[in-house]
Motif scaffolding. Structure first.
Motif, PDB file in Angstrom:
ATOM      1  N   ASP A 151     -16.141  -0.781  13.207  1.00 21.51           N
ATOM      2  CA  ASP A 151     -15.621  -1.904  12.374  1.00 21.51           C
ATOM      3  C   ASP A 151     -15.040  -2.680  13.228  1.00 21.51           C
ATOM      4  O   ASP A 151     -13.834  -2.239  13.814  1.00 21.51           O
ATOM      5  CB  ASP A 151     -15.222  -1.606  11.006  1.00 21.51           C
ATOM      6  N   ARG A 153     -12.676  -4.699  12.557  1.00 19.19           N
ATOM      7  CA  ARG A 153     -11.284  -4.708  12.069  1.00 19.19           C
ATOM      8  C   ARG A 153     -10.515  -3.635  12.358  1.00 19.19           C
ATOM      9  O   ARG A 153      -9.258  -3.706  12.269  1.00 19.19           O
ATOM     10  CB  ARG A 153     -11.486  -4.909  10.345  1.00 19.19           C
ATOM     11  N   PRO A 156     -10.206   1.663   8.401  1.00 11.60           N
ATOM     12  CA  PRO A 156      -9.304   1.489   7.202  1.00 11.60           C
ATOM     13  C   PRO A 156      -8.115   2.357   7.045  1.00 11.60           C
ATOM     14  O   PRO A 156      -7.100   2.001   6.427  1.00 11.60           O
ATOM     15  CB  PRO A 156     -10.202   1.629   6.058  1.00 11.60           C
ATOM     16  N   ARG A 159      -5.370   0.768   9.230  1.00 15.14           N
ATOM     17  CA  ARG A 159      -4.847  -0.335   8.754  1.00 15.14           C
ATOM     18  C   ARG A 159      -3.969  -0.106   7.413  1.00 15.14           C
ATOM     19  O   ARG A 159      -3.004  -0.927   7.443  1.00 15.14           O
ATOM     20  CB  ARG A 159      -6.256  -1.470   8.550  1.00 15.14           C
ATOM     21  N   ARG A 160      -4.335   0.788   6.774  1.00 14.99           N
ATOM     22  CA  ARG A 160      -3.540   1.140   5.653  1.00 14.99           C
ATOM     23  C   ARG A 160      -1.945   1.965   6.193  1.00 14.99           C
ATOM     24  O   ARG A 160      -1.134   1.486   5.380  1.00 14.99           O
ATOM     25  CB  ARG A 160      -4.288   2.207   4.725  1.00 14.99           C
ATOM     26  N   SER A 175      -1.443  -7.047   4.206  1.00 14.85           N
ATOM     27  CA  SER A 175      -2.325  -5.963   3.404  1.00 14.85           C
ATOM     28  C   SER A 175      -3.260  -5.658   4.327  1.00 14.85           C
ATOM     29  O   SER A 175      -3.468  -6.157   5.633  1.00 14.85           O
ATOM     30  CB  SER A 175      -3.227  -6.683   2.307  1.00 14.85           C
ATOM     31  N   ASP A 177      -6.383  -5.982   4.780  1.00 17.09           N
ATOM     32  CA  ASP A 177      -7.665  -6.583   5.159  1.00 17.09           C
ATOM     33  C   ASP A 177      -7.114  -7.781   6.131  1.00 17.09           C
ATOM     34  O   ASP A 177      -7.873  -8.918   6.589  1.00 17.09           O
ATOM     35  CB  ASP A 177      -8.125  -7.422   3.906  1.00 17.09           C
ATOM     36  N   ARG A 178      -5.670  -8.098   6.419  1.00 19.40           N
ATOM     37  CA  ARG A 178      -5.272  -9.047   7.350  1.00 19.40           C
ATOM     38  C   ARG A 178      -4.779  -8.289   8.588  1.00 19.40           C
ATOM     39  O   ARG A 178      -4.209  -9.128   9.574  1.00 19.40           O
ATOM     40  CB  ARG A 178      -4.052  -9.708   6.758  1.00 19.40           C
ATOM     41  N   GLU A 330      -4.172 -15.190   6.542  1.00 14.73           N
ATOM     42  CA  GLU A 330      -5.546 -14.901   6.083  1.00 14.73           C
ATOM     43  C   GLU A 330      -6.568 -16.044   6.610  1.00 14.73           C
ATOM     44  O   GLU A 330      -7.714 -15.385   6.728  1.00 14.73           O
ATOM     45  CB  GLU A 330      -5.563 -15.384   4.596  1.00 14.73           C
TER      46      GLU A 330
END
Length: 476
Positions: A151, A153, A156, A159-160, A175, A177-178, A330
């Motif tokens: 991915d 990004r 996850p 990123r968390r 967050s 997702d950013r 964002e």
């Protein structure tokens, strides 16, 4: 007969490439190819060869042809055959000569006797056991899809973990997702400016890494220097820069001169970004390594919609991991993902999973605290040596980070850097970091890193440094 590859489970070794495209009988060609592989070291002493049947099947030869080739090489002493252990390469009484280096290849320079370059952590302190334990836990818990296409990004899990850690340790508001994972600060610059997420010209501090300026120049981004003083970048100058809508700052610890950006100047920079519709790029350089002051939070926490926060583990853990992150407004996330591409090609998933566990389990905090104590002790030792041996040399920027700037008498920087090189001491002159268009007064100095030398060699490195420092004005 064409080239063939030996690939047999019975070999219990690596694949062997045999060039069989030669004139002669099959037995002679095979014998010569095996002899050559032993002679040039591709078949090391003790390597087990395939059985007659296995090699014959792989190469499309008769079993007797392979058996006869082996027998000939055993008789010549190249191979040994023992009952129950198969055929192996015989030990050599003389070492195999190393491959010839082409004359055009330049020899690698010898490492310095004393490495006092900035930006390098103590490589010997990498937390191997804790990292390995984190990797085991992360791999056991990872879903199968983690090992599929990446991915852009980033994972996850990482990123968390970063969302929680950065909020707690650096005051970052975001967050998952950013956050977009990258391979470090340089990669972030290439994505943001090379990918045309943001455009130049870009305001930068008058002192910084020439490497970063080169990345920006390659993306056709013109950089405009901001003057510096004891309170950091003079951000009031931003209002007078025509066409500039982005600024790159190191607020936690200005690189390389040191010191945090004054709170009023932080507010000035953010007010400018809001008025101009611009963006602040925050390089959180050395934000985790502070010694003599209260923690300085990230500028991003004051206005998440106007700041791109960039961090990495290159100083806190190791530059070899190639892991960093961007915390984005964002509205910039889609453009950064487009610039990055649909497949993650920079930061490995396995290291991302491991770092996520390393942070979530608390090992990252413990490692940073341990290294903060070690680097502070090294800094104190450097300062004490300067006080005793060269009291006219003032160290600055030492409240945080992994290096100190030693202010030198005017006109002595170049000769001191040359003296260091002659004595195999690796360090940098302050002039190496000065923007070519900077107008602020020139100051002579050395940028001395105190993190890289191993513990057993640090005292000798400091002693060698003191011996090459220039005398006080008027002394000889």
């Amino acid at each position: 007969m064409t080239e063939s590859w030996v690939n047999s489970a019975e070999r219990l070794g690596s694949d062997l490439h045999l060039d069989l495209a030669r004139p002669g009988s099959r037995r002679a060609v095979l014998t010569g190819a095996l002899r050559e592989a032993v002679r040039d070291g591709r078949l090391a002493p003790g390597t087990r060869l395939p059985s007659y049947r296995s090699l014959a099947a792989d190469l499309g030869l008769a079993r007797n042809t392979v058996a006869d080739a082996y027998a000939e090489l055993v008789a010549e002493g190249w191979l040994i055959a023992r009952q129950g252990s198969g055929t192996r390469v015989a030990p050599r009484t003389e070492p195999v000569p190393p491959p010839q280096v082409p004359k055009a290849a330049a020899p690698r320079p010898a490492p310095p006797a004393h490495d006092l370059q900035q930006g390098q952590p103590d490589a010997s302190s990498f937390p191997r056991s804790a990292w390995l334990a984190a990797a085991r836990r992360a791999f056991a818990a990872a879903p199968n899809e983690a090992f599929g296409p990446g991915d852009p990004r980033g994972r996850p899990e990482l990123r968390r973990a970063l969302t929680e850690y950065l909020a707690r340790a650096r005051g970052v508001r975001t967050s998952p997702d950013r956050i977009v994972v990258c391979s470090g600060f340089a990669h972030a610059l290439r994505l943001i400016f090379g990918g045309r997420v943001l455009h130049g010209p870009l305001a930068v501090e008058s002192y910084g890494l020439a490497f970063h300026r080169a990345i920006l120049a390659a993306a056709s981004v013109r950089t405009v220097p901001l003057a510096l003083d004891a309170d950091g970048a003079r951000t009031a100058e931003l209002a007078g820069l025509t066409g500039v809508r982005a600024a790159l700052l190191t607020p936690a610890h200005q690189f390389p001169t040191g010191g945090p950006l004054h709170p009023e100047r932080r507010v000035t920079a953010l007010d400018w970004a809001r008025t101009r519709g611009g963006v602040i790029l925050e390089d959180d350089y050395d934000g985790e390594f502070r010694y003599d002051r209260e923690p300085v939070g990230a500028v991003q926490g004051l206005d998440p919609d106007r700041v791109v926060y960039i961090g990495s583990v290159s100083k806190s853990l190791s530059p070899a991991l190639r892991l960093g992150w961007m915390v984005l407004p964002e509205h910039l996330v889609p453009a950064v993902l487009d610039a990055k591409g649909r497949r993650e090609a920079w930061a490995g998933v396995t290291d991302q999973l491991t770092l996520a566990d390393f942070i979530a389990s608390g090992h990252y905090d413990r490692h940073v605290r341990r290294m903060r104590q070690r680097y502070r002790a090294r800094r104190d030792r450097l300062v004490a040596a300067l006080t005793a041996r060269a009291p006219h040399i003032t160290p600055t920027g030492i409240a945080a980070g992994l290096h100190a700037v030693l202010r030198l008498p005017p006109g002595t920087e170049r000769s001191t850097v040359e003296a260091a090189a002659e004595r195999s001491i690796a360090l940098d002159g302050l002039a190496d970091f000065r923007h070519p268009d900077a107008t602020m007064p020139v100051q002579d100095g050395l940028v001395v890193g105190y993190a890289a030398p191993p513990n057993h060699g640090y005292a000798q490195a400091v002693e060698a440094l003191c011996r090459i420092l220039p005398p006080a004005p008027g002394e000889h």
